[in-house]
Design an enzyme around this catalytic site. Structure first.
Site, PDB file in Angstrom:
ATOM      1  N   HIS A 178      75.027   6.258  16.497  1.00 56.35           N
ATOM      2  CA  HIS A 178      73.531   6.436  16.400  1.00 56.35           C
ATOM      3  C   HIS A 178      72.854   4.952  15.936  1.00 56.35           C
ATOM      4  O   HIS A 178      73.389   4.169  15.081  1.00 56.35           O
ATOM      5  CB  HIS A 178      72.897   7.445  15.438  1.00 56.35           C
ATOM      6  CG  HIS A 178      71.476   7.890  15.901  1.00 56.35           C
ATOM      7  ND1 HIS A 178      70.740   7.271  15.325  1.00 56.35           N
ATOM      8  CD2 HIS A 178      71.191   8.883  16.674  1.00 56.35           C
ATOM      9  CE1 HIS A 178      69.480   7.766  15.646  1.00 56.35           C
ATOM     10  NE2 HIS A 178      69.811   8.788  16.621  1.00 56.35           N
ATOM     11  N   HIS A 183      70.880   7.856  25.551  1.00 61.06           N
ATOM     12  CA  HIS A 183      69.992   8.803  24.673  1.00 61.06           C
ATOM     13  C   HIS A 183      70.048  10.156  24.852  1.00 61.06           C
ATOM     14  O   HIS A 183      70.925  10.730  24.567  1.00 61.06           O
ATOM     15  CB  HIS A 183      68.468   7.891  25.199  1.00 61.06           C
ATOM     16  CG  HIS A 183      67.186   8.676  24.297  1.00 61.06           C
ATOM     17  ND1 HIS A 183      67.085   9.517  23.178  1.00 61.06           N
ATOM     18  CD2 HIS A 183      65.838   8.524  24.429  1.00 61.06           C
ATOM     19  CE1 HIS A 183      66.248   9.845  22.648  1.00 61.06           C
ATOM     20  NE2 HIS A 183      65.154   9.098  23.452  1.00 61.06           N
ATOM     21  N   ASP A 218      74.040  15.308  19.831  1.00 68.23           N
ATOM     22  CA  ASP A 218      74.397  15.858  21.273  1.00 68.23           C
ATOM     23  C   ASP A 218      75.758  16.159  21.273  1.00 68.23           C
ATOM     24  O   ASP A 218      76.329  16.752  22.137  1.00 68.23           O
ATOM     25  CB  ASP A 218      74.354  14.720  22.106  1.00 68.23           C
ATOM     26  CG  ASP A 218      72.672  14.528  22.424  1.00 68.23           C
ATOM     27  OD1 ASP A 218      72.066  15.602  22.376  1.00 68.23           O
ATOM     28  OD2 ASP A 218      72.089  13.609  23.127  1.00 68.23           O
TER      29      ASP A 218
HETATM   30  N1  ACO Z   1      81.962   4.828  20.741  1.00 66.34           N
HETATM   31  C1  ACO Z   1      82.650   3.764  20.371  1.00 66.34           C
HETATM   32  N2  ACO Z   1      82.086   2.697  19.634  1.00 66.34           N
HETATM   33  C2  ACO Z   1      80.912   2.700  19.442  1.00 66.34           C
HETATM   34  C3  ACO Z   1      79.867   3.916  19.777  1.00 66.34           C
HETATM   35  C4  ACO Z   1      80.626   4.879  20.445  1.00 66.34           C
HETATM   36  N3  ACO Z   1      79.855   5.851  20.562  1.00 66.34           N
HETATM   37  N4  ACO Z   1      78.826   4.089  19.424  1.00 66.34           N
HETATM   38  C5  ACO Z   1      78.703   2.375  18.791  1.00 66.34           C
HETATM   39  N5  ACO Z   1      80.115   1.937  18.989  1.00 66.34           N
HETATM   40  C6  ACO Z   1      80.432   0.608  18.419  1.00 66.34           C
HETATM   41  C7  ACO Z   1      80.023  -0.564  19.519  1.00 66.34           C
HETATM   42  O1  ACO Z   1      80.885  -0.795  20.595  1.00 66.34           O
HETATM   43  C8  ACO Z   1      79.628  -1.612  18.683  1.00 66.34           C
HETATM   44  O2  ACO Z   1      80.830  -2.295  18.166  1.00 66.34           O
HETATM   45  P1  ACO Z   1      80.969  -4.041  18.248  1.00 66.34           P
HETATM   46  O3  ACO Z   1      80.004  -4.240  17.173  1.00 66.34           O
HETATM   47  O4  ACO Z   1      82.394  -4.146  18.044  1.00 66.34           O
HETATM   48  O5  ACO Z   1      80.211  -4.333  19.483  1.00 66.34           O
HETATM   49  C9  ACO Z   1      79.003  -1.104  17.419  1.00 66.34           C
HETATM   50  O6  ACO Z   1      79.555   0.270  17.335  1.00 66.34           O
HETATM   51  C10 ACO Z   1      77.461  -0.973  17.180  1.00 66.34           C
HETATM   52  O7  ACO Z   1      76.929  -0.437  18.583  1.00 66.34           O
HETATM   53  P2  ACO Z   1      75.723  -0.926  19.247  1.00 66.34           P
HETATM   54  O8  ACO Z   1      75.710  -0.287  20.340  1.00 66.34           O
HETATM   55  O9  ACO Z   1      75.349  -2.153  18.928  1.00 66.34           O
HETATM   56  O10 ACO Z   1      74.746   0.224  18.286  1.00 66.34           O
HETATM   57  P3  ACO Z   1      73.308   0.630  18.781  1.00 66.34           P
HETATM   58  O11 ACO Z   1      72.589   1.016  17.419  1.00 66.34           O
HETATM   59  O12 ACO Z   1      72.686  -0.254  19.839  1.00 66.34           O
HETATM   60  O13 ACO Z   1      73.888   2.044  19.537  1.00 66.34           O
HETATM   61  C11 ACO Z   1      74.154   4.183  20.563  1.00 66.34           C
HETATM   62  C12 ACO Z   1      73.525   3.323  19.398  1.00 66.34           C
HETATM   63  C13 ACO Z   1      73.533   3.639  21.762  1.00 66.34           C
HETATM   64  C14 ACO Z   1      73.534   5.481  20.311  1.00 66.34           C
HETATM   65  C15 ACO Z   1      75.619   4.115  20.638  1.00 66.34           C
HETATM   66  O14 ACO Z   1      76.068   4.660  19.359  1.00 66.34           O
HETATM   67  C16 ACO Z   1      76.133   4.827  21.668  1.00 66.34           C
HETATM   68  O15 ACO Z   1      76.398   4.054  22.952  1.00 66.34           O
HETATM   69  N6  ACO Z   1      76.729   6.029  21.446  1.00 66.34           N
HETATM   70  C17 ACO Z   1      77.044   6.602  22.651  1.00 66.34           C
HETATM   71  C18 ACO Z   1      76.015   7.714  23.489  1.00 66.34           C
HETATM   72  C19 ACO Z   1      75.247   8.646  22.720  1.00 66.34           C
HETATM   73  O16 ACO Z   1      75.893   9.408  22.081  1.00 66.34           O
HETATM   74  N7  ACO Z   1      74.461   8.542  22.657  1.00 66.34           N
HETATM   75  C20 ACO Z   1      73.288   9.715  22.086  1.00 66.34           C
HETATM   76  C21 ACO Z   1      72.441   9.159  20.884  1.00 66.34           C
HETATM   77  S1  ACO Z   1      71.666  10.226  19.957  1.00 66.34           S
HETATM   78  C22 ACO Z   1      70.316  10.681  20.832  1.00 66.34           C
HETATM   79  O17 ACO Z   1      69.804  10.104  21.490  1.00 66.34           O
HETATM   80  C23 ACO Z   1      69.703  11.972  20.569  1.00 66.34           C
END
Ligand code: ACO
Length: 378
Positions: free
Chosen positions: A261, A222, A314
């Site tokens: 996201h 987050h 971010d």
């Molecule tokens: N890098 C690589 N792969 C990713 C990323 C990433 N940043 N984000 C999602 N994916 C992939 C996952 O590995 C998953 O792949 P799979 O289906 O093969 O397993 C798929 O995309 C879906 O990801 P989920 O984690 O199920 O999606 P969710 O909606 O739960 O996650 C999250 C959202 C937590 C923000 C995720 O994109 C992430 O971890 N991002 C990196 C951290 C980040 O930048 N957070 C800031 C968010 S914005 C904010 O809070 C202001």
């Protein structure tokens, strides 16, 4: 025999309630606060104006804005007792110090248990003002320096940078911080706002809800992403090494911070407002390399766009903060400072038509296990 349940892990795509705070269309990357485009607010508004919009539902007239501005400026000081508590937390992560500071402020707020909308908004205004002072007081104390008292003649963003660095920022830098606070002010049912709502739904109070929100925002999935992005940029070192870094990280199942996201499956509309500012600030400060590294990462991640993974707010925020000379562990508290009005509004909404938030968990453990007395167990 247990009944079949529909399990929505992570509450993905679940609507929890109704809101007038913000509208998000993740498919096209659209964000409105109280109906107003984030682009108009980032380009034309100030954080103070945005706070007014969020808390009162309309853009202020000049005189309405002047009243809020005065309240914000008058509320900036924090009690000496809270400063003393922060002085005992010198090794704490600034986010833990902020959580502790807000918790301690509850003990000094005359309206802490008043959950009327009017009192909650007044407390939200105070917390919006006090949270930068908590963060900067802790930041100065842990460096062995005296806290810098707030200045009543500076805007919210300029005063934050002044209390942090001891120098009055130039108007351009103050404006970058101001825009950053606007972009972080509110964002629907994100994890920290949801957590704040859960706390409010028990008819606890705003301070408790904000403490909950801060604790939830801290995680790297987050609010912690900006800090992690800058660590990644340091690890990469130069733009030509970005692809190699990404290949290694992604092939081992790692995540690229600042990408992806839960709601946006297009580019996060907030990101563009920091992208150009990160570039401009880097050139102005003689450090274009950070932006160049980030652009190389963005290019390397283009192939993930077909999976709905784009930059989020971010991604460029970390570079902006770094170029403003802000220590990396203060990046998340900056997000929290900006988010206080959004948490406040959602707590007001929660109180207005409260339903206790209490979902269910599907039990998957053993059933009806015979109890064995302690001396017969092995
Ligand atoms: N890098 C690589 N792969 C990713 C990323 C990433 N940043 N984000 C999602 N994916 C992939 C996952 O590995 C998953 O792949 P799979 O289906 O093969 O397993 C798929 O995309 C879906 O990801 P989920 O984690 O199920 O999606 P969710 O909606 O739960 O996650 C999250 C959202 C937590 C923000 C995720 O994109 C992430 O971890 N991002 C990196 C951290 C980040 O930048 N957070 C800031 C968010 S914005 C904010 O809070 C202001």
């Amino acid at each position: 025999m247990q009944k079949q349940v529909e399990l929505r892990r992570g509450l993905k795509d679940v609507y929890l309630d109704r809101t007038q705070a913000s509208f998000i269309d993740g498919a096209i990357g659209k964000l409105l606060y109280r109906g107003y485009s984030i682009h108009d607010l980032a380009e034309k508004s100030t954080f103070e104006e945005t706070v007014y919009l969020l808390l009162y539902g309309k853009l202020p007239t000049r005189s309405e804005l002047a009243v809020l501005d005065k309240q914000l400026k008058q509320s900036r000081d924090i009690p000496q007792e809270v400063i003393d508590i922060l002085r005992r937390q010198l090794k704490a992560h600034p986010m833990d110090a902020l959580r502790t500071g807000v918790s301690a402020l509850a003990g000094f707020d005359p309206e802490v248990i008043d959950n009327s909308a009017e009192a909650t908004i007044r407390k939200g205004i105070r917390l919006t003002s006090q949270s930068p002072t908590v963060v900067t007081t802790h930041a100065r104390l842990r460096e062995g320096k005296s806290p810098i008292p707030p200045r009543k003649d500076l805007g919210h963003a300029a005063n934050f940078l002044y209390m942090l660095t001891g120098k009055e920022p130039d108007p351009e830098e103050a404006r970058i911080m101001d825009v950053d606070f606007i972009l972080h002010a509110e964002h629907g049912a994100n994890a920290s706002a949801f957590a704040a709502r859960v706390t409010a739904s028990t008819l606890s109070d705003l301070h408790s809800a904000v403490v909950t929100g801060i604790g939830t925002l801290k995680g790297p999935l987050h609010g912690g992403a900006a800090e992690a992005v800058m660590k990644m940029a340091h690890d990469i070192g130069s733009p030509d090494k970005a692809q190699q870094y990404l290949d290694k990280l992604l092939s081992s199942g790692g995540r690229v911070m600042g990408f992806g996201h839960r709601v946006y499956k297009a580019e996060d509309p907030r990101a563009q407002h920091l992208r150009e500012r990160a570039r401009g600030l880097g050139e102005k400060r003689g450090h274009p390399e950070w932006f160049q590294i980030l652009e190389a990462v963005a290019k390397g991640m283009e192939r993930y766009q077909s999976r709905g993974i784009f930059v989020n707010v971010d991604f460029y925020a970390g570079a902006v903060y770094h170029l403003l000379g802000i220590p990396e562990d203060i990046f998340i508290p900056i997000f929290a400072i900006g988010r206080v009005p959004g948490w406040t509004l959602q707590v007001v909404e929660q109180f207005q038509d409260n339903q206790l938030i209490r979902p269910l968990l599907e039990y998957v453990g053993p059933m009806d296990v015979p109890y064995v007395p302690i001396d017969q167990r092995h």
